[in-house]
Design an enzyme around this catalytic site. Structure first.
Site, PDB file in Angstrom:
ATOM      1  N   HIS A  20       0.829  -1.209   0.000  1.00  0.00           N
ATOM      2  CA  HIS A  20       0.000   0.000   0.000  1.00  0.00           C
ATOM      3  C   HIS A  20       0.864   1.260   0.000  1.00  0.00           C
ATOM      4  O   HIS A  20       1.774   1.384   0.813  1.00  0.00           O
ATOM      5  CB  HIS A  20      -0.919  -0.028   1.214  1.00  0.00           C
ATOM      6  CG  HIS A  20      -1.946   1.041   1.218  1.00  0.00           C
ATOM      7  ND1 HIS A  20      -2.399   1.608   2.376  1.00  0.00           N
ATOM      8  CD2 HIS A  20      -2.618   1.664   0.222  1.00  0.00           C
ATOM      9  CE1 HIS A  20      -3.306   2.523   2.089  1.00  0.00           C
ATOM     10  NE2 HIS A  20      -3.452   2.575   0.780  1.00  0.00           N
ATOM     11  N   HIS A 102       8.818  19.616 -12.047  1.00  0.00           N
ATOM     12  CA  HIS A 102       9.625  18.524 -12.600  1.00  0.00           C
ATOM     13  C   HIS A 102      10.853  18.195 -11.739  1.00  0.00           C
ATOM     14  O   HIS A 102      11.209  17.020 -11.591  1.00  0.00           O
ATOM     15  CB  HIS A 102      10.050  18.863 -14.034  1.00  0.00           C
ATOM     16  CG  HIS A 102      10.670  17.725 -14.761  1.00  0.00           C
ATOM     17  ND1 HIS A 102       9.997  16.555 -15.048  1.00  0.00           N
ATOM     18  CD2 HIS A 102      11.923  17.560 -15.252  1.00  0.00           C
ATOM     19  CE1 HIS A 102      10.797  15.735 -15.689  1.00  0.00           C
ATOM     20  NE2 HIS A 102      11.978  16.316 -15.827  1.00  0.00           N
ATOM     21  N   SER A 125       6.137  13.140 -20.350  1.00  0.00           N
ATOM     22  CA  SER A 125       5.231  11.986 -20.247  1.00  0.00           C
ATOM     23  C   SER A 125       5.757  11.071 -19.149  1.00  0.00           C
ATOM     24  O   SER A 125       6.405  10.051 -19.410  1.00  0.00           O
ATOM     25  CB  SER A 125       5.146  11.250 -21.587  1.00  0.00           C
ATOM     26  OG  SER A 125       4.534  12.067 -22.550  1.00  0.00           O
ATOM     27  N   ASN A 126       5.499  11.465 -17.921  1.00  0.00           N
ATOM     28  CA  ASN A 126       5.990  10.753 -16.745  1.00  0.00           C
ATOM     29  C   ASN A 126       4.902  10.727 -15.685  1.00  0.00           C
ATOM     30  O   ASN A 126       4.149  11.684 -15.548  1.00  0.00           O
ATOM     31  CB  ASN A 126       7.216  11.461 -16.155  1.00  0.00           C
ATOM     32  CG  ASN A 126       8.316  11.655 -17.164  1.00  0.00           C
ATOM     33  OD1 ASN A 126       8.886  10.702 -17.666  1.00  0.00           O
ATOM     34  ND2 ASN A 126       8.612  12.898 -17.480  1.00  0.00           N
TER      35      ASN A 126
END
Length: 135
Positions: A20, A102, A125-126
């Site tokens: 979790h 970022h 695109s992360n």
């Protein structure tokens, strides 16, 4: 042979060992991957495999309760950002979405179990997926 969508043995191993709130990063083709992070390199050539295709496949296997995106994804690649959010909402309408800059994202990547590198060349695109529970 596995019957589920995800056939990659390394990603399957990592997702099956996640607890979790553990994190898994899916990235474009150009991420700095910390030395301490496991690297699962899927990139074959520009665009293969695609980020969205990889994300959708992992979401079919992993229960995700929260994600971390960058503000740069929304600002620089808004179409990709909206596709990501729409896909996430399909899998979990209550998913928690956090945005950070970022530079902070790159630091957060070192706290994830692994980084899955795709062939995607769309900037920013992360995503970091935070594992949920199935009960």
């Amino acid at each position: 042979m596995k019957k589920t969508t995800l056939l990659n043995s390394e990603i399957s191993r990592v997702t099956s060992q996640m607890g979790h709130t553990d994190g898994l990063t899916i990235s474009d083709a150009g991420p700095p991957i910390p030395q301490e992070s496991e690297r699962i390199d899927l990139a074959l050539k520009e665009g293969v495999p695609a980020f969205m295709e990889t994300l959708e496949t992992v979401l079919s296997e992993l229960q995700v309760e929260a994600v971390v995106l960058t503000t740069e994804t929304r600002e620089v690649s808004p179409q990709t950002y909206h596709k990501i959010v729409d896909l996430l909402k399909q899998y979990n309408p209550d998913i928690q979405i956090t945005e950070i800059d970022h530079e902070s994202f790159k630091k957060e990547v070192s706290n994830t179990k692994a980084v899955v590198r795709t062939g995607e060349c769309t900037p920013f695109s992360n995503i970091i997926l935070k594992s949920g529970v199935v009960f």
